[in-house]
Design a protein around this motif. Sequence first.
Motif, PDB file in Angstrom:
ATOM      1  N   VAL A  77       0.856  -1.191   0.000  1.00 10.77           N
ATOM      2  CA  VAL A  77       0.000   0.000   0.000  1.00 10.77           C
ATOM      3  C   VAL A  77       0.891   1.239   0.000  1.00 10.77           C
ATOM      4  N   PHE A  78       0.307   2.379  -0.381  1.00 13.52           N
ATOM      5  CA  PHE A  78       1.126   3.593  -0.381  1.00 13.52           C
ATOM      6  C   PHE A  78       0.270   4.816  -0.095  1.00 13.52           C
ATOM      7  N   GLU A  79       0.942   5.942   0.044  1.00 19.97           N
ATOM      8  CA  GLU A  79       0.272   7.236   0.220  1.00 19.97           C
ATOM      9  C   GLU A  79       0.942   8.260  -0.686  1.00 19.97           C
ATOM     10  N   GLY A  80       0.254   9.362  -0.889  1.00 20.65           N
ATOM     11  CA  GLY A  80       0.850  10.470  -1.633  1.00 20.65           C
ATOM     12  C   GLY A  80       0.573  11.734  -0.854  1.00 20.65           C
ATOM     13  N   MET A  81       1.613  12.476  -0.538  1.00 17.01           N
ATOM     14  CA  MET A  81       1.421  13.741   0.171  1.00 17.01           C
ATOM     15  C   MET A  81       2.441  14.752  -0.380  1.00 17.01           C
TER      16      MET A  81
ATOM     17  N   LEU B 249       7.268  19.233  -2.866  1.00 16.04           N
ATOM     18  CA  LEU B 249       7.989  17.963  -2.687  1.00 16.04           C
ATOM     19  C   LEU B 249       6.944  16.879  -2.529  1.00 16.04           C
ATOM     20  N   TYR B 250       6.949  15.939  -3.432  1.00 16.61           N
ATOM     21  CA  TYR B 250       5.988  14.832  -3.336  1.00 16.61           C
ATOM     22  C   TYR B 250       6.577  13.786  -2.389  1.00 16.61           C
ATOM     23  N   ILE B 251       5.771  13.361  -1.446  1.00 20.74           N
ATOM     24  CA  ILE B 251       6.245  12.427  -0.414  1.00 20.74           C
ATOM     25  C   ILE B 251       5.483  11.124  -0.592  1.00 20.74           C
ATOM     26  N   ARG B 252       6.200  10.044  -0.694  1.00 20.96           N
ATOM     27  CA  ARG B 252       5.574   8.752  -0.961  1.00 20.96           C
ATOM     28  C   ARG B 252       5.887   7.748   0.178  1.00 20.96           C
ATOM     29  N   PRO B 253       5.032   7.696   1.203  1.00 18.84           N
ATOM     30  CA  PRO B 253       5.158   6.602   2.175  1.00 18.84           C
ATOM     31  C   PRO B 253       4.591   5.329   1.549  1.00 18.84           C
TER      32      PRO B 253
ATOM     33  N   LEU C  51       4.095  19.999 -12.082  1.00 20.29           N
ATOM     34  CA  LEU C  51       2.700  19.739 -12.427  1.00 20.29           C
ATOM     35  C   LEU C  51       2.559  18.302 -12.933  1.00 20.29           C
ATOM     36  N   TYR C  52       1.552  17.588 -12.459  1.00 18.19           N
ATOM     37  CA  TYR C  52       1.340  16.206 -12.903  1.00 18.19           C
ATOM     38  C   TYR C  52       0.727  16.205 -14.299  1.00 18.19           C
ATOM     39  N   TYR C  53      -0.284  17.046 -14.473  1.00 12.39           N
ATOM     40  CA  TYR C  53      -0.877  17.214 -15.798  1.00 12.39           C
ATOM     41  C   TYR C  53      -0.582  18.636 -16.248  1.00 12.39           C
TER      42      TYR C  53
ATOM     43  N   ALA D  39      -8.894   1.401  -0.936  1.00 15.85           N
ATOM     44  CA  ALA D  39      -7.542   1.418  -0.360  1.00 15.85           C
ATOM     45  C   ALA D  39      -6.556   1.937  -1.389  1.00 15.85           C
ATOM     46  N   LYS D  40      -5.449   2.497  -0.889  1.00 19.93           N
ATOM     47  CA  LYS D  40      -4.392   2.880  -1.829  1.00 19.93           C
ATOM     48  C   LYS D  40      -3.466   1.678  -1.955  1.00 19.93           C
ATOM     49  N   ALA D  41      -4.029   0.647  -2.577  1.00 18.54           N
ATOM     50  CA  ALA D  41      -3.301  -0.607  -2.763  1.00 18.54           C
ATOM     51  C   ALA D  41      -2.574  -0.533  -4.092  1.00 18.54           C
TER      52      ALA D  41
ATOM     53  N   ASN E  85      -4.302  -1.673  -7.296  1.00 15.74           N
ATOM     54  CA  ASN E  85      -5.386  -0.861  -7.870  1.00 15.74           C
ATOM     55  C   ASN E  85      -4.879  -0.034  -9.036  1.00 15.74           C
ATOM     56  N   TYR E  86      -3.611   0.336  -8.949  1.00 10.61           N
ATOM     57  CA  TYR E  86      -3.022   1.185  -9.985  1.00 10.61           C
ATOM     58  C   TYR E  86      -2.564   0.311 -11.156  1.00 10.61           C
ATOM     59  N   ALA E  87      -1.925  -0.823 -10.839  1.00  3.79           N
ATOM     60  CA  ALA E  87      -1.448  -1.729 -11.895  1.00  3.79           C
ATOM     61  C   ALA E  87      -2.620  -2.167 -12.782  1.00  3.79           C
TER      62      ALA E  87
ATOM     63  N   GLY F  85      -8.950   7.326 -11.028  1.00  7.29           N
ATOM     64  CA  GLY F  85      -7.709   6.584 -10.804  1.00  7.29           C
ATOM     65  C   GLY F  85      -6.615   7.406 -10.149  1.00  7.29           C
ATOM     66  N   THR F  86      -6.207   8.501 -10.790  1.00  3.62           N
ATOM     67  CA  THR F  86      -5.231   9.378 -10.132  1.00  3.62           C
ATOM     68  C   THR F  86      -5.930  10.537  -9.434  1.00  3.62           C
ATOM     69  N   MET F  87      -7.252  10.595  -9.546  1.00  2.00           N
ATOM     70  CA  MET F  87      -7.980  11.722  -8.945  1.00  2.00           C
ATOM     71  C   MET F  87      -9.472  11.412  -8.796  1.00  2.00           C
TER      72      MET F  87
ATOM     73  N   GLY G 222      -6.728  15.606  -6.834  1.00  2.00           N
ATOM     74  CA  GLY G 222      -5.871  14.586  -6.213  1.00  2.00           C
ATOM     75  C   GLY G 222      -4.594  15.231  -5.725  1.00  2.00           C
ATOM     76  N   THR G 223      -3.819  14.527  -4.936  1.00  2.00           N
ATOM     77  CA  THR G 223      -2.585  15.125  -4.408  1.00  2.00           C
ATOM     78  C   THR G 223      -1.632  15.460  -5.541  1.00  2.00           C
ATOM     79  N   ALA G 224      -1.358  14.487  -6.383  1.00  2.00           N
ATOM     80  CA  ALA G 224      -0.436  14.748  -7.496  1.00  2.00           C
ATOM     81  C   ALA G 224      -1.092  15.672  -8.516  1.00  2.00           C
ATOM     82  N   ALA G 225      -2.341  15.393  -8.845  1.00  2.00           N
ATOM     83  CA  ALA G 225      -3.040  16.141  -9.907  1.00  2.00           C
ATOM     84  C   ALA G 225      -3.495  17.534  -9.444  1.00  2.00           C
TER      85      ALA G 225
HETATM   86  C1  COI Z   1      -1.463  10.906  -5.608  1.00  2.00           C
HETATM   87  O1  COI Z   1      -2.122  11.818  -6.062  1.00  2.00           O
HETATM   88  O2  COI Z   1      -0.726  11.060  -4.638  1.00  2.00           O
HETATM   89  C2  COI Z   1      -1.545   9.574  -6.173  1.00  2.00           C
HETATM   90  O3  COI Z   1      -1.338   8.646  -5.475  1.00  2.00           O
HETATM   91  C3  COI Z   1      -1.736   9.401  -7.601  1.00  2.00           C
HETATM   92  C4  COI Z   1      -0.508   8.774  -8.151  1.00  2.00           C
HETATM   93  C5  COI Z   1      -0.845   7.728  -9.088  1.00  2.00           C
HETATM   94  C6  COI Z   1       0.480   9.750  -8.649  1.00  2.00           C
END
Ligand code: COI
Length: 351
Positions: free
Chosen positions: A69-73, A135-139, A167-169, A192-194, A197-199, A231-233, A298-301
């Motif tokens: 699992v993961f997070e995006g912050m 800064l994108y943080i990925r736990p 910028l993501y997009y 869940a942020k499994a 789910n993304y694959a 998916g990403t948002m 979304g966090t990235a978007a």
């Molecule tokens: C995020 O917005 O943090 C996400 O997890 C989307 C990711 C696929 C970049």
Amino acid sequence: MYSSIKLIKRKVSKIKTIDFDNFSFGSVFTDHMFECDFIDNEWINPVIKPYEKIELEPSASVFHYGQAVFEGMKAYKDEEDNVWLFRPDQNFFRINKSSERLAIPKFPKDIFFDALKKLVDLERDWIKKGEGKSLYIRPFVIANQYAIQASPSSNYKFMIICAPATLYYTKKLKVLIADKYSRAASGGVGYAKAAGNYAGQFFPTKLAKKQGFDQIIWTDSNEHKYLEEAGTMNVFFRINDSLVTAPITDTILDGVTRKSIIQIANDMGINVIIKKISTNQLIDSAKKGDLKEIFGAGTAAVVSEIEGFQYKDQYFELSHIDNSYAKILKDELVGIQTNSRPDIHNWRFKI
Ligand code: COI
């Protein structure tokens, strides 16, 4: 019992080798990472150390059963170079919610926040100012028992890595509404942020990209009738002056940006309607001219505008709109995140 995080600093920073105006999202990583292992029923050996390869045997369960699992912050820098996180409590809560669903042991709050504060503080030079910069943080957590029996791993690795973000997009998106593939089924792991789910989205998204679309808006897996998320948002629809978004169910990620946008819109007096919306309703609104905007959150978007959508063989292009909700809401959100607008809900967290 957890005492403190060991720190092993990188001797020479890589930062001077990075062209901060020229890289794509998530392709460059900072000098350090955080690592903590779950062994014998305990999270142990928390360490911040130079970003480097990790060694795993081929039998590590994450490679076989995707128990991850993961997070995006994100961390932001304000004009005075103070560094801020945005609602990190939400990410802490959600990673453990995701972990629970994937039979991964919960991660302790004290280590999560200590790691986050120390790592982000150490990497503050990597946080740049300017449009879209952060800064994108990925736990994330991976299962690393060396055994290929299909059962929950006994060992795990919790890590945090950081990537300077742009910028993501970079442009408005064209989206395809799913009528064949599904992202998530009821009772499954969609909320869940499994990792899986993304694959699972990569192949249908690849097909959509071949047809000229940037993303898919997923629909419910029973009937492909109701619009869920992208998916990403999460997705918002402006119908006349109301903002409509799907309620959170077990097939939709409970997005931090989504809930912040809803709150900000409410604060601004925008009518927000949280209800299921079907593709047919969307098409009707588009035909009547009531559909004014679609955007993802979304966090990235962050907040990403959608210029048109396709369902089966019909494409609907949205007209340009001045002072769009997307722009107003994004400006307010980013203003709060970067400490240039008042934070009435105490969402900012100072590092
Ligand atoms: C995020 O917005 O943090 C996400 O997890 C989307 C990711 C696929 C970049």
